[in-house]
Design a protein around this motif. Structure first.
Motif, PDB file in Angstrom:
ATOM      1  N   ASP A 119      56.824  23.635  29.757  1.00  0.00           N
ATOM      2  CA  ASP A 119      57.452  22.880  30.844  1.00  0.00           C
ATOM      3  C   ASP A 119      58.092  21.584  30.364  1.00  0.00           C
ATOM      4  OD1 ASP A 119      57.087  24.570  32.842  1.00  0.00           O
ATOM      5  OD2 ASP A 119      55.425  23.551  33.818  1.00  0.00           O
ATOM      6  N   LEU A 120      57.794  21.180  29.137  1.00  0.00           N
ATOM      7  CA  LEU A 120      58.246  19.873  28.678  1.00  0.00           C
ATOM      8  C   LEU A 120      59.780  19.819  28.634  1.00  0.00           C
ATOM      9  CD1 LEU A 120      55.797  19.127  25.746  1.00  0.00           C
ATOM     10  CD2 LEU A 120      55.880  18.039  27.969  1.00  0.00           C
ATOM     11  N   PRO A 121      60.357  18.626  28.888  1.00  0.00           N
ATOM     12  CA  PRO A 121      61.811  18.501  28.734  1.00  0.00           C
ATOM     13  C   PRO A 121      62.218  18.626  27.277  1.00  0.00           C
ATOM     14  CG  PRO A 121      60.812  16.388  29.213  1.00  0.00           C
ATOM     15  CD  PRO A 121      59.739  17.405  29.380  1.00  0.00           C
ATOM     16  N   ASP A 122      63.493  18.917  27.048  1.00  0.00           N
ATOM     17  CA  ASP A 122      63.986  19.088  25.687  1.00  0.00           C
ATOM     18  C   ASP A 122      63.833  17.799  24.901  1.00  0.00           C
ATOM     19  OD1 ASP A 122      64.646  21.661  26.122  1.00  0.00           O
ATOM     20  OD2 ASP A 122      66.719  21.247  26.686  1.00  0.00           O
ATOM     21  N   PHE A 123      63.771  17.966  23.553  1.00  0.00           N
ATOM     22  CA  PHE A 123      63.625  16.811  22.678  1.00  0.00           C
ATOM     23  C   PHE A 123      64.884  15.946  22.751  1.00  0.00           C
ATOM     24  CE2 PHE A 123      63.903  14.756  18.517  1.00  0.00           C
ATOM     25  CZ  PHE A 123      62.693  14.096  18.532  1.00  0.00           C
ATOM     26  N   GLY A 124      64.723  14.657  23.122  1.00  0.00           N
ATOM     27  CA  GLY A 124      65.862  13.761  23.208  1.00  0.00           C
ATOM     28  C   GLY A 124      66.689  13.932  24.458  1.00  0.00           C
ATOM     29  N   ASP A 125      66.154  14.633  25.465  1.00  0.00           N
ATOM     30  CA  ASP A 125      66.902  14.833  26.712  1.00  0.00           C
ATOM     31  C   ASP A 125      67.008  13.507  27.472  1.00  0.00           C
ATOM     32  OD1 ASP A 125      68.037  15.758  28.973  1.00  0.00           O
ATOM     33  OD2 ASP A 125      66.272  16.814  29.726  1.00  0.00           O
ATOM     34  N   PRO A 126      68.224  13.005  27.746  1.00  0.00           N
ATOM     35  CA  PRO A 126      68.340  11.703  28.428  1.00  0.00           C
ATOM     36  C   PRO A 126      67.873  11.749  29.868  1.00  0.00           C
ATOM     37  CG  PRO A 126      70.494  12.678  28.112  1.00  0.00           C
ATOM     38  CD  PRO A 126      69.526  13.533  27.346  1.00  0.00           C
ATOM     39  N   GLU A 127      67.773  12.946  30.463  1.00  0.00           N
ATOM     40  CA  GLU A 127      67.333  13.053  31.849  1.00  0.00           C
ATOM     41  C   GLU A 127      65.832  13.241  31.971  1.00  0.00           C
ATOM     42  OE1 GLU A 127      69.371  12.589  34.390  1.00  0.00           O
ATOM     43  OE2 GLU A 127      70.901  12.192  32.868  1.00  0.00           O
ATOM     44  N   ALA A 128      65.112  13.182  30.845  1.00  0.00           N
ATOM     45  CA  ALA A 128      63.666  13.386  30.891  1.00  0.00           C
ATOM     46  C   ALA A 128      63.018  12.247  31.686  1.00  0.00           C
ATOM     47  CB  ALA A 128      63.106  13.425  29.474  1.00  0.00           C
ATOM     48  N   PRO A 129      61.893  12.529  32.367  1.00  0.00           N
ATOM     49  CA  PRO A 129      61.272  11.489  33.196  1.00  0.00           C
ATOM     50  C   PRO A 129      60.923  10.224  32.427  1.00  0.00           C
ATOM     51  CG  PRO A 129      60.293  13.627  33.643  1.00  0.00           C
ATOM     52  CD  PRO A 129      61.227  13.818  32.495  1.00  0.00           C
ATOM     53  N   ILE A 130      60.577  10.381  31.134  1.00  0.00           N
ATOM     54  CA  ILE A 130      60.176   9.193  30.375  1.00  0.00           C
ATOM     55  C   ILE A 130      61.359   8.242  30.202  1.00  0.00           C
ATOM     56  CG2 ILE A 130      60.650  10.207  28.106  1.00  0.00           C
ATOM     57  CD1 ILE A 130      58.131   8.802  27.134  1.00  0.00           C
ATOM     58  N   HIS A 131      62.577   8.751  30.278  1.00  0.00           N
ATOM     59  CA  HIS A 131      63.748   7.895  30.092  1.00  0.00           C
ATOM     60  C   HIS A 131      64.312   7.387  31.414  1.00  0.00           C
ATOM     61  CE1 HIS A 131      64.256  10.183  26.130  1.00  0.00           C
ATOM     62  NE2 HIS A 131      63.677   9.037  25.908  1.00  0.00           N
ATOM     63  N   THR A 132      63.843   7.936  32.548  1.00  0.00           N
ATOM     64  CA  THR A 132      64.401   7.498  33.831  1.00  0.00           C
ATOM     65  C   THR A 132      63.398   6.729  34.673  1.00  0.00           C
ATOM     66  OG1 THR A 132      63.770   9.614  34.778  1.00  0.00           O
ATOM     67  CG2 THR A 132      66.011   9.425  33.965  1.00  0.00           C
ATOM     68  N   HIS A 133      62.134   6.648  34.241  1.00  0.00           N
ATOM     69  CA  HIS A 133      61.098   6.060  35.092  1.00  0.00           C
ATOM     70  C   HIS A 133      61.062   4.535  34.955  1.00  0.00           C
ATOM     71  CE1 HIS A 133      57.573   5.639  37.430  1.00  0.00           C
ATOM     72  NE2 HIS A 133      56.767   5.425  36.420  1.00  0.00           N
ATOM     73  N   VAL A 134      60.449   4.012  33.871  1.00  0.00           N
ATOM     74  CA  VAL A 134      60.353   2.561  33.714  1.00  0.00           C
ATOM     75  C   VAL A 134      61.293   2.019  32.647  1.00  0.00           C
ATOM     76  CG1 VAL A 134      58.004   2.342  34.537  1.00  0.00           C
ATOM     77  CG2 VAL A 134      58.416   2.872  32.150  1.00  0.00           C
ATOM     78  N   ALA A 135      61.826   2.909  31.778  1.00  0.00           N
ATOM     79  CA  ALA A 135      62.652   2.407  30.684  1.00  0.00           C
ATOM     80  C   ALA A 135      63.872   1.625  31.166  1.00  0.00           C
ATOM     81  CB  ALA A 135      63.070   3.576  29.786  1.00  0.00           C
ATOM     82  N   PRO A 136      64.623   2.079  32.184  1.00  0.00           N
ATOM     83  CA  PRO A 136      65.788   1.289  32.614  1.00  0.00           C
ATOM     84  C   PRO A 136      65.411  -0.109  33.088  1.00  0.00           C
ATOM     85  CG  PRO A 136      65.883   3.483  33.534  1.00  0.00           C
ATOM     86  CD  PRO A 136      64.531   3.337  32.927  1.00  0.00           C
ATOM     87  N   ARG A 137      64.246  -0.220  33.757  1.00  0.00           N
ATOM     88  CA  ARG A 137      63.833  -1.536  34.226  1.00  0.00           C
ATOM     89  C   ARG A 137      63.534  -2.471  33.050  1.00  0.00           C
ATOM     90  NH1 ARG A 137      60.096  -4.824  34.767  1.00  0.00           N
ATOM     91  NH2 ARG A 137      59.981  -6.251  36.535  1.00  0.00           N
ATOM     92  N   TYR A 138      62.867  -1.949  32.027  1.00  0.00           N
ATOM     93  CA  TYR A 138      62.604  -2.769  30.841  1.00  0.00           C
ATOM     94  C   TYR A 138      63.919  -3.207  30.210  1.00  0.00           C
ATOM     95  CZ  TYR A 138      57.611  -1.751  30.642  1.00  0.00           C
ATOM     96  OH  TYR A 138      56.288  -1.685  30.901  1.00  0.00           O
ATOM     97  N   ILE A 139      64.861  -2.250  30.091  1.00  0.00           N
ATOM     98  CA  ILE A 139      66.119  -2.567  29.416  1.00  0.00           C
ATOM     99  C   ILE A 139      66.872  -3.642  30.203  1.00  0.00           C
ATOM    100  CG2 ILE A 139      68.367  -1.606  28.790  1.00  0.00           C
ATOM    101  CD1 ILE A 139      66.920   1.028  28.225  1.00  0.00           C
ATOM    102  N   GLU A 140      66.827  -3.565  31.559  1.00  0.00           N
ATOM    103  CA  GLU A 140      67.561  -4.543  32.355  1.00  0.00           C
ATOM    104  C   GLU A 140      66.908  -5.913  32.330  1.00  0.00           C
ATOM    105  OE1 GLU A 140      67.857  -2.860  36.225  1.00  0.00           O
ATOM    106  OE2 GLU A 140      69.130  -1.229  35.484  1.00  0.00           O
ATOM    107  N   SER A 141      65.581  -5.979  32.506  1.00  0.00           N
ATOM    108  CA  SER A 141      64.969  -7.269  32.803  1.00  0.00           C
ATOM    109  C   SER A 141      64.029  -7.784  31.724  1.00  0.00           C
ATOM    110  CB  SER A 141      64.207  -7.166  34.128  1.00  0.00           C
ATOM    111  OG  SER A 141      63.311  -6.090  34.072  1.00  0.00           O
ATOM    112  N   ALA A 142      63.871  -7.073  30.595  1.00  0.00           N
ATOM    113  CA  ALA A 142      62.906  -7.540  29.603  1.00  0.00           C
ATOM    114  C   ALA A 142      63.315  -8.885  29.030  1.00  0.00           C
ATOM    115  CB  ALA A 142      62.771  -6.511  28.485  1.00  0.00           C
ATOM    116  N   TYR A 143      64.612  -9.045  28.733  1.00  0.00           N
ATOM    117  CA  TYR A 143      65.033 -10.307  28.119  1.00  0.00           C
ATOM    118  C   TYR A 143      64.897 -11.458  29.108  1.00  0.00           C
ATOM    119  CZ  TYR A 143      67.794 -13.759  25.684  1.00  0.00           C
ATOM    120  OH  TYR A 143      68.201 -14.901  25.074  1.00  0.00           O
ATOM    121  N   LYS A 144      65.249 -11.191  30.386  1.00  0.00           N
ATOM    122  CA  LYS A 144      65.140 -12.254  31.388  1.00  0.00           C
ATOM    123  C   LYS A 144      63.689 -12.668  31.598  1.00  0.00           C
ATOM    124  CE  LYS A 144      67.923 -10.016  34.126  1.00  0.00           C
ATOM    125  NZ  LYS A 144      68.266  -9.405  35.391  1.00  0.00           N
ATOM    126  N   GLU A 145      62.789 -11.679  31.625  1.00  0.00           N
ATOM    127  CA  GLU A 145      61.401 -11.990  31.983  1.00  0.00           C
ATOM    128  C   GLU A 145      60.601 -12.545  30.822  1.00  0.00           C
ATOM    129  OE1 GLU A 145      60.904  -8.684  35.526  1.00  0.00           O
ATOM    130  OE2 GLU A 145      59.737  -8.496  33.691  1.00  0.00           O
TER     131      GLU A 145
END
Lengths: 187, 84
Positions: A119-145
């Protein structure tokens, strides 16, 4: 295509190394073979684009672990039980029904894990849950916070600061125990 | 071309692995692992160019630097019977 063949060759190398290290009765030789295992493991990390993990594997796995295992061997004995008596004789154990049960349990667990991994998503799939869950928030606000430029450092040292503190405590305790055990004692 | 070269080097490492596992004496195994380490350095450099990430050369350099630590520890253990 060539990359896949290279992966297969490297993984075959790993399996052979691991089996040989388990089968060997001479622990010094097993330590040497484990060094080769770590070297190839670091190559696989590099193929997976995890260069920092490869650095760690090369220095800790191939370097420090071998030295620590050797230090342990110098304080204990060089072989497993029975190594000094018959170093050339191969140990043959008879068939036991209990072993068959253990084999069935192992095969069943293996099959369950393989079934779960389909059931696992493909290796390096950009739509995988691990890349859409918290990662965008870190990328947007990590430097500010946090004010840290490196994203990995921001997560490790700021968002998971207490977790990292706990890890550092564990490593410090382990290092302390190694120093206490391997300290040169004065007669 | 880099892929073919990497495959050949990896296959050579597998051939040396035979000596590392079979080798009757510890010194055979030690030398074999040393050769595998050297092959690994070349393999890392080739993989860097193969996947068009030439900065992997840094990893190969670090490998070349730390490759001998375990060998020195092994030889010291064999000669003295202890490490300290």
């Amino acid at each position: 295509m060539g990359g896949i063949i290279l992966d297969i060759v490297l993984l075959f190398f790993l399996v052979v190394c691991a089996l040989a290290a388990v089968r060997m009765r001479d622990l010094l030789s097993a330590t040497v073979v484990l060094g080769a295992y770590s070297l190839i493991m670091a190559v696989i990390w590099t193929v997976l684009n995890a260069v920092d993990v490869a650095f760690t594997e090369a220095s800790v796995g191939a370097g420090i672990t071998s030295v620590l295992l050797l230090a342990t061997l110098s304080r204990t004995r060089r072989g497993e039980a029975g190594f000094e008596d018959a170093p050339r004789r191969r140990v043959v154990t008879g068939f036991r029904p209990g072993n068959l049960v253990l084999l069935l349990v192992a095969v069943f667990t293996f099959a369950t894990l393989v079934y779960g991994s389909t059931d696992l998503p493909d290796f390096g799939d950009p739509e995988a849950p691990i890349h859409t869950h918290v990662a965008p928030r870190y990328i947007e606000s990590a430097y500010k916070e946090t004010g840290v430029i490196n994203l990995v450092t921001a997560v490790l040292a700021s968002y998971r600061g207490y977790d990292t503190l706990g890890e550092a405590t564990v490593i410090f305790t382990a290092g302390l125990a190694v120093i206490v055990l391997l300290r040169r004692t004065r007669e | 071309m880099f892929t073919a070269a990497a495959l050949v080097v990896a296959f050579a490492a597998v051939l040396v692995l035979y000596r590392a596992i079979k080798g009757p004496r510890v010194y055979d195994r030690l030398l074999a692992v040393n050769v595998i380490g050297t092959k690994t350095v070349v393999l890392l450099a080739l993989i860097g160019f193969m996947y068009e990430r030439p900065y992997f050369l840094d990893v190969a350099l670090v490998y070349a630097l730390i490759n001998f630590i375990a060998t020195i520890a092994f030889l010291k253990y064999r000669e003295l019977g202890r490490l300290d």
